[in-house]
Design an enzyme around this catalytic site. Structure first.
Site, PDB file in Angstrom:
ATOM      1  N   HIS A 154       0.845  -1.190   0.000  1.00  0.00           N
ATOM      2  CA  HIS A 154       0.000   0.000   0.000  1.00  0.00           C
ATOM      3  C   HIS A 154       0.883   1.244   0.000  1.00  0.00           C
ATOM      4  O   HIS A 154       1.302   1.716   1.061  1.00  0.00           O
ATOM      5  CB  HIS A 154      -0.901   0.004   1.238  1.00  0.00           C
ATOM      6  CG  HIS A 154      -1.802  -1.192   1.323  1.00  0.00           C
ATOM      7  ND1 HIS A 154      -1.345  -2.442   1.701  1.00  0.00           N
ATOM      8  CD2 HIS A 154      -3.131  -1.331   1.063  1.00  0.00           C
ATOM      9  CE1 HIS A 154      -2.355  -3.295   1.681  1.00  0.00           C
ATOM     10  NE2 HIS A 154      -3.439  -2.652   1.295  1.00  0.00           N
TER      11      HIS A 154
ATOM     12  N   HIS B  70      -4.092   2.986  -3.540  1.00  0.00           N
ATOM     13  CA  HIS B  70      -4.261   2.423  -2.202  1.00  0.00           C
ATOM     14  C   HIS B  70      -3.517   1.100  -2.013  1.00  0.00           C
ATOM     15  O   HIS B  70      -2.563   1.037  -1.239  1.00  0.00           O
ATOM     16  CB  HIS B  70      -5.746   2.218  -1.897  1.00  0.00           C
ATOM     17  CG  HIS B  70      -5.995   1.529  -0.583  1.00  0.00           C
ATOM     18  ND1 HIS B  70      -5.805   2.163   0.627  1.00  0.00           N
ATOM     19  CD2 HIS B  70      -6.393   0.258  -0.300  1.00  0.00           C
ATOM     20  CE1 HIS B  70      -6.088   1.303   1.600  1.00  0.00           C
ATOM     21  NE2 HIS B  70      -6.446   0.156   1.065  1.00  0.00           N
TER      22      HIS B  70
END
Length: 689
Positions: A40, A287
């Site tokens: 991430h 993300h």
């Protein structure tokens, strides 16, 4: 999505040490995720200024002594942003401690460790893990758990300060900072924990909320559009808004305001852009997946960064380490000098604290544990548990905890001790409210701070708190979980309150000692083991109904609990073995006596802890459950799952095969076959094959 307030502009043109450190965090995070091909990157990129501002300007922490008791705690609840934490640990020069707490002389996180992000055996796993990486204060990943842990850490600081701080001697005054995201605040556990923290007025607690409005599925507007600030104001928190995560001056002012707030916890809401500076900025694409080599190259151009992987500009790491060390080391040295003087003035309290820090117990801590006389009527094991807990707590003052609004039923209140409440942070009885999930996370936070903490509720409500219980095992914490009302013996409350599958679930969880005692003396032995062996969590499973206190002159000593299973009653050359736990042990004893009267040689094995029995050597296991005796019956008011490992292919079980019912406990025992007559019947059938 574009946010003009945080678009790349002159911020990346000044060449300042601040800018270089922040962009080092960003680029290390991008490169590590890219090399691992998973992770991430977006949140570490967005929050690099927040991490830098907190660590370089405020965090009271000595990188050379990362276990200093009065250090500030930094909890990364948004655990998927682990590269932010690993980058901070690397740049701060945090030194590694081994599992025993001794320094190794190595960095906690080296550049090579960052390059090995998410790889087998590395110190940089996908989500931060306590004990695995020095500087990681708690294991996070399941969202919201770090939020709950941080409340427990803040509670622990307040309790330690109330007990040990004396005029002229401030040993505990540290703060707890928690970085959380949209996902954390969607989870119910964070709401439960925040509500409790507001009630307790924990002014040493600061949550930093990364409001980037992005989740895996896209914009948080899909499912989350509430006014978080107003919600936290309603909880009784001090709420501060920072409009731009890159605004170091605003972040500095926010942290300064937190430090000046003395009557409530603080929530700093920081508006950020996920993946800041990249072509994927503001998108869910930043993300949970690598940015891609081309996007990384473009992003580094925006940053004015060399096209190098894992590049740390000369001087950045030493400057960062110096900034935090120059603040933290003098504070740590001053604290050590204060503690040395404290030991002269308050020798008993200092000795007590030394035990807390070392995870040890005072001499004679178990001297008051009662022995219970044989009694056919007996007592509920929850009542015995309360008596034993109180006997130990008198000698181990840091054995503290409470319940999810059920102390009168779970019998977990410490008699004569005050409650932990605003204005009395030295209280030993905790009121977690009807918040089982938060209770579990808070108890873990208290345990992480050195306390021997426990939480209690009805066994069926384990369902509401499984994540922190599981994490207590993963972290090898000595958290104690006390679960009462453990079976259909609950009676009239019916199947909603009668646990069936819960024993199997707990036993299936690695690292948790699940103990279901047969009588008051087994409860006493269980508590002795819980307090003595603090390197793993224990679930103590106790009854609502009275259990006969077995005659230990006639039957074997309850000290066999330590081995997990032991021969309670025996016959020469037994033909059948009856294995039972908890309330069903006395039932097995009754069946044993009837079989014996009929000339059938039987053995009763009390098996309160599968966890402990599986740790015994082969010889002991063979002694208790000899392979030649294949006629075996397991008796337990829980699901059948798992018992096949002990009864074998020929064996049988008297267990539950569905949910319970609402009726008096005696009627339920008859309905579901938990009678001496039925156990004898099943034993005979097993003998016939």
């Amino acid at each position: 999505m574009t946010d003009t307030a945080t678009a790349p502009t002159a911020f990346h043109e000044d060449g300042s040490p601040e800018r270089l450190a922040i962009d080092t965090i960003r680029t290390l995070s991008m490169d590590a995720v890219q090399k691992a091909n998973s992770g991430h990157p977006g949140t570490p990129m967005a929050l690099a200024p927040v991490g830098w501002a907190l660590w370089a300007k405020f965090l009271r922490y000595d990188p050379g002594t990362p276990d200093w008791p009065n250090r500030d705690r930094f909890v990364l609840s948004v655990g998927h942003a682990s590269m932010l934490l690993y980058s901070l640990l690397h740049l701060a020069g945090v030194k590694e401690l081994d599992r025993s707490g001794k320094p190794t002389g190595q960095p906690a996180v080296s550049l090579a460790d960052i390059e090995a992000f998410r790889q087998l055996g590395s110190k940089t796993p996908g989500h931060p893990e306590f004990r695995h990486t020095t500087g990681v204060e708690t294991t996070t990943g399941p969202l919201g758990q770090g939020c709950g842990n941080s409340v427990g850490m803040a509670i622990a600081e307040r309790w330690l300060a109330a007990r040990y701080n004396k005029p002229g001697f401030t040993l505990f005054d540290h703060d707890v900072y928690t970085l959380c995201g949209d996902g954390d605040l969607m989870e119910g556990v964070s709401a439960e924990a925040a509500s409790l923290a507001g009630h307790l007025k924990l002014s040493n607690l600061c949550w930093i909320y990364d409001s980037n409005h992005i989740s895996i599925e896209g914009s948080t507007e899909l499912a989350f559009d509430e006014d978080v600030g107003k919600r936290f104001e309603a909880y009784g928190w001090h709420v501060i808004h920072v409009a731009d995560a890159n605004d170091i001056a605003a972040l500095t002012a926010a942290f300064t305001s937190f430090r000046a707030t003395s009557d409530r916890p603080t929530m700093i809401i920081v508006r950020s852009v996920i993946g800041w500076g990249s072509p994927r900025a503001g998108s869910e694409k930043a993300h949970g997946e690598p940015l891609g080599a081309e996007n990384i190259a473009l992003t580094k151009q925006v940053y004015g960064w060399p096209a190098k992987d894992f590049y740390v500009p000369e001087g950045v790491q030493p400057a960062f380490e110096q900034a935090i060390t120059e603040r933290g080391r003098p504070l740590r040295e001053e604290w050590q000098a204060t503690f040395a003087k404290y030991a002269e003035v308050e020798p008993e309290l200092a000795a007590e604290l030394a035990l807390v820090f070392a995870g040890k117990l005072p001499d004679g801590w178990d001297a008051d544990i009662p022995t219970f006389a044989a009694d056919e009527k007996g007592m509920a094991s929850r009542d015995a548990g309360g008596k034993v807990l109180n006997a130990i707590a008198k000698r181990v003052p840091w054995l503290i905890g409470g319940s999810a609004d059920l102390a009168p039923s779970t019998k977990t209140d410490i008699k004569g001790a005050p409650s932990f409440e605003p204005g009395n942070y030295g209280g030993a009885n905790f009121h977690f409210g009807v918040r089982e999930h938060a209770m579990g996370a808070v108890v873990n936070g208290m345990t992480l701070s050195g306390l021997r903490a426990y939480g209690s509720t009805f066994f069926v409500f384990l369902d509401y708190m499984r994540p922190p219980v599981r994490l207590s095992a993963l972290m090898e914490l000595g958290s104690t979980w006390i679960y009462t009302h453990d079976s259909i013996g609950v009676g009239e409350d019916g199947p909603t309150h009668q646990p069936i599958e819960h024993l199997a679930m707990m036993r299936a969880t690695p690292g948790i000692d699940t103990i279901r005692p047969a009588d008051a003396n087994e409860v006493a032995e269980a508590w002795r083991l819980i307090v003595r062996d603090g390197a793993h969590p224990t679930a103590l499973i106790l009854s609502r109904q009275a259990l006969p206190t077995l005659d230990r002159g006639k039957y074997e000593s309850a000290s066999g609990v330590e081995q997990g299973a032991y021969i309670l009653a025996d016959s020469p050359d037994p033909q059948v073995i009856l294995i039972a736990t908890g309330s069903e042990v006395s039932l097995a004893v009754g069946a044993y006596e009837q079989l014996k009267a009929e000339g059938i040689a039987a053995r009763v094995v009390s098996m309160p802890s599968w966890f402990r029995f599986e740790r015994q050597d082969t010889a002991y296991k063979e002694k208790v459950l000899p392979a030649k005796v294949t006629a075996r019956v397991a008796v337990e008011m829980g699901g059948e799952m798992g018992w096949d490992r002990y009864v074998g292919a020929r064996g049988r079980t008297v267990t539950m095969h569905g949910f319970g019912a609402s009726a008096p406990a005696g009627k339920l025992a008859e309905k579901f076959g938990f009678t001496v007559a039925n156990v004898v019947k099943v034993a005979k059938e097993t003998l016939r094959g």
